[in-house]
Design a protein around this motif. Sequence first.
Motif, mmCIF file in Angstrom:
data_model
loop_
_atom_site.group_PDB
_atom_site.id
_atom_site.type_symbol
_atom_site.label_atom_id
_atom_site.label_comp_id
_atom_site.label_asym_id
_atom_site.label_seq_id
_atom_site.Cartn_x
_atom_site.Cartn_y
_atom_site.Cartn_z
ATOM 1 N N SER A 205 0.826 -1.207 0.000
ATOM 2 C CA SER A 205 0.000 0.000 0.000
ATOM 3 C C SER A 205 0.860 1.256 0.000
ATOM 4 O O SER A 205 0.519 2.264 -0.643
ATOM 5 C CB SER A 205 -0.964 0.002 1.186
ATOM 6 N N VAL A 206 2.012 1.222 0.689
ATOM 7 C CA VAL A 206 2.914 2.378 0.708
ATOM 8 C C VAL A 206 3.436 2.667 -0.700
ATOM 9 O O VAL A 206 3.452 3.817 -1.159
ATOM 10 C CB VAL A 206 4.092 2.128 1.676
ATOM 11 N N ILE A 207 3.841 1.629 -1.395
ATOM 12 C CA ILE A 207 4.387 1.812 -2.746
ATOM 13 C C ILE A 207 3.316 2.304 -3.702
ATOM 14 O O ILE A 207 3.550 3.221 -4.504
ATOM 15 C CB ILE A 207 5.061 0.503 -3.220
ATOM 16 N N ARG A 208 2.119 1.745 -3.611
ATOM 17 C CA ARG A 208 1.040 2.230 -4.479
ATOM 18 C C ARG A 208 0.712 3.703 -4.185
ATOM 19 O O ARG A 208 0.536 4.502 -5.103
ATOM 20 C CB ARG A 208 -0.209 1.368 -4.329
ATOM 21 N N ASN A 209 0.639 4.065 -2.903
ATOM 22 C CA ASN A 209 0.351 5.450 -2.528
ATOM 23 C C ASN A 209 1.422 6.405 -3.035
ATOM 24 O O ASN A 209 1.128 7.530 -3.461
ATOM 25 C CB ASN A 209 0.215 5.582 -1.008
ATOM 26 N N ASN A 210 2.690 5.970 -2.973
ATOM 27 C CA ASN A 210 3.781 6.813 -3.462
ATOM 28 C C ASN A 210 3.675 7.039 -4.966
ATOM 29 O O ASN A 210 3.922 8.143 -5.459
ATOM 30 C CB ASN A 210 5.136 6.198 -3.106
ATOM 31 N N ILE A 211 3.319 6.000 -5.700
ATOM 32 C CA ILE A 211 3.131 6.145 -7.149
ATOM 33 C C ILE A 211 2.011 7.140 -7.432
ATOM 34 O O ILE A 211 2.174 8.077 -8.235
ATOM 35 C CB ILE A 211 2.816 4.781 -7.802
ATOM 36 N N GLU A 212 0.878 6.956 -6.773
ATOM 37 C CA GLU A 212 -0.266 7.843 -7.011
ATOM 38 C C GLU A 212 0.066 9.283 -6.635
ATOM 39 O O GLU A 212 -0.338 10.229 -7.324
ATOM 40 C CB GLU A 212 -1.487 7.326 -6.244
ATOM 41 N N GLY A 213 0.843 9.470 -5.563
ATOM 42 C CA GLY A 213 1.232 10.806 -5.139
ATOM 43 C C GLY A 213 2.142 11.494 -6.139
ATOM 44 O O GLY A 213 1.977 12.690 -6.439
ATOM 45 N N MET A 214 3.116 10.753 -6.691
ATOM 46 C CA MET A 214 4.021 11.355 -7.662
ATOM 47 C C MET A 214 3.296 11.670 -8.974
ATOM 48 O O MET A 214 3.595 12.680 -9.628
ATOM 49 C CB MET A 214 5.220 10.435 -7.910
ATOM 50 N N VAL A 215 2.339 10.833 -9.346
ATOM 51 C CA VAL A 215 1.541 11.115 -10.552
ATOM 52 C C VAL A 215 0.756 12.413 -10.368
ATOM 53 O O VAL A 215 0.714 13.268 -11.265
ATOM 54 C CB VAL A 215 0.600 9.927 -10.875
ATOM 55 N N ARG A 216 0.147 12.589 -9.191
ATOM 56 C CA ARG A 216 -0.586 13.836 -8.907
ATOM 57 C C ARG A 216 0.345 15.043 -8.971
ATOM 58 O O ARG A 216 0.012 16.081 -9.556
ATOM 59 C CB ARG A 216 -1.243 13.776 -7.519
ATOM 60 N N PHE A 217 1.512 14.915 -8.352
ATOM 61 C CA PHE A 217 2.489 15.995 -8.326
ATOM 62 C C PHE A 217 2.917 16.366 -9.749
ATOM 63 O O PHE A 217 3.011 17.538 -10.117
ATOM 64 C CB PHE A 217 3.689 15.569 -7.487
ATOM 65 N N SER A 218 3.156 15.347 -10.565
ATOM 66 C CA SER A 218 3.570 15.578 -11.946
ATOM 67 C C SER A 218 2.503 16.323 -12.739
ATOM 68 O O SER A 218 2.802 17.233 -13.514
ATOM 69 C CB SER A 218 3.897 14.246 -12.620
ATOM 70 N N LYS A 219 1.251 15.967 -12.514
ATOM 71 C CA LYS A 219 0.162 16.630 -13.234
ATOM 72 C C LYS A 219 -0.010 18.076 -12.759
ATOM 73 O O LYS A 219 -0.348 18.950 -13.553
ATOM 74 C CB LYS A 219 -1.139 15.837 -13.080
ATOM 75 N N GLN A 220 0.255 18.318 -11.475
ATOM 76 C CA GLN A 220 0.184 19.701 -10.952
ATOM 77 C C GLN A 220 1.280 20.564 -11.571
ATOM 78 O O GLN A 220 1.074 21.745 -11.823
ATOM 79 C CB GLN A 220 0.354 19.692 -9.430
ATOM 80 N N ARG A 221 2.436 19.971 -11.805
ATOM 81 C CA ARG A 221 3.572 20.730 -12.340
ATOM 82 C C ARG A 221 3.401 21.065 -13.833
ATOM 83 O O ARG A 221 3.958 22.039 -14.308
ATOM 84 C CB ARG A 221 4.865 19.933 -12.189
ATOM 85 N N SER A 222 2.644 20.224 -14.545
ATOM 86 C CA SER A 222 2.551 20.395 -16.007
ATOM 87 C C SER A 222 1.553 21.464 -16.406
ATOM 88 O O SER A 222 0.742 21.896 -15.608
ATOM 89 C CB SER A 222 2.184 19.069 -16.655
#
Length: 200
Positions: free
Chosen positions: A183-200
């Motif tokens: 669950s930690v690894i999945r949450n980290n993936i989802e968090g970085m995807v959100r961050f990436s979309k915010q930056r773009s």
Amino acid sequence: MAHNNAFLKRVLQRLPSSDVRSFHFEKWDVPGQPTMEGFGLLPVDSVDPEALIASVMDVDNYTGNIDHVEESRSVSDSRFEPPEKVRFYQKISIPVLGSIQMESVLIDAGEIEGFRVAYWEMLDQETEALNKRQGIRSQYNNGAWMVKPGFVGYALSSAPRRDDVGFIKWKALTKGADVGASSVIRNNIEGMVRFSKQRS
């Protein structure tokens, strides 16, 4: 340089032989390490590998954008020249248990086996020199981001310094961490995807 990283080699050996349709996770033991290593691969629609790796390298903006990151900042070091290599300090908040801190170097490794890859290695001496009153120091902390169109992968290998924690916390941060790794690894993936979309 990427293939000289033993942790990354172990991750590459465990890549699924074909694309996955749902979250794929596996973990494995490493002799002499108190925690298992884990790798997750999540299908993500319309992910831009270059944009996501650029977000991974943006360590100065993790705080407030990535869950549980208390502090993250780049550290000037002539051995590691941005944008390909960034030395950084990071402190992670672990609910109930406290904070874990480390210094690492993050490396943009380019393309490996069809994935855009960035990985980090903990800097042992620099981490040992940290003030343990500011947080538990890591014994080891290595990880990797692996991205290709439609998929984001994240791998992690970490443990606290045994002499920085009592027995109960030690068990929670080793055996307990192994139990919750998926669950930690999945949450980290989802968090970085959100961050990436915010930056773009």
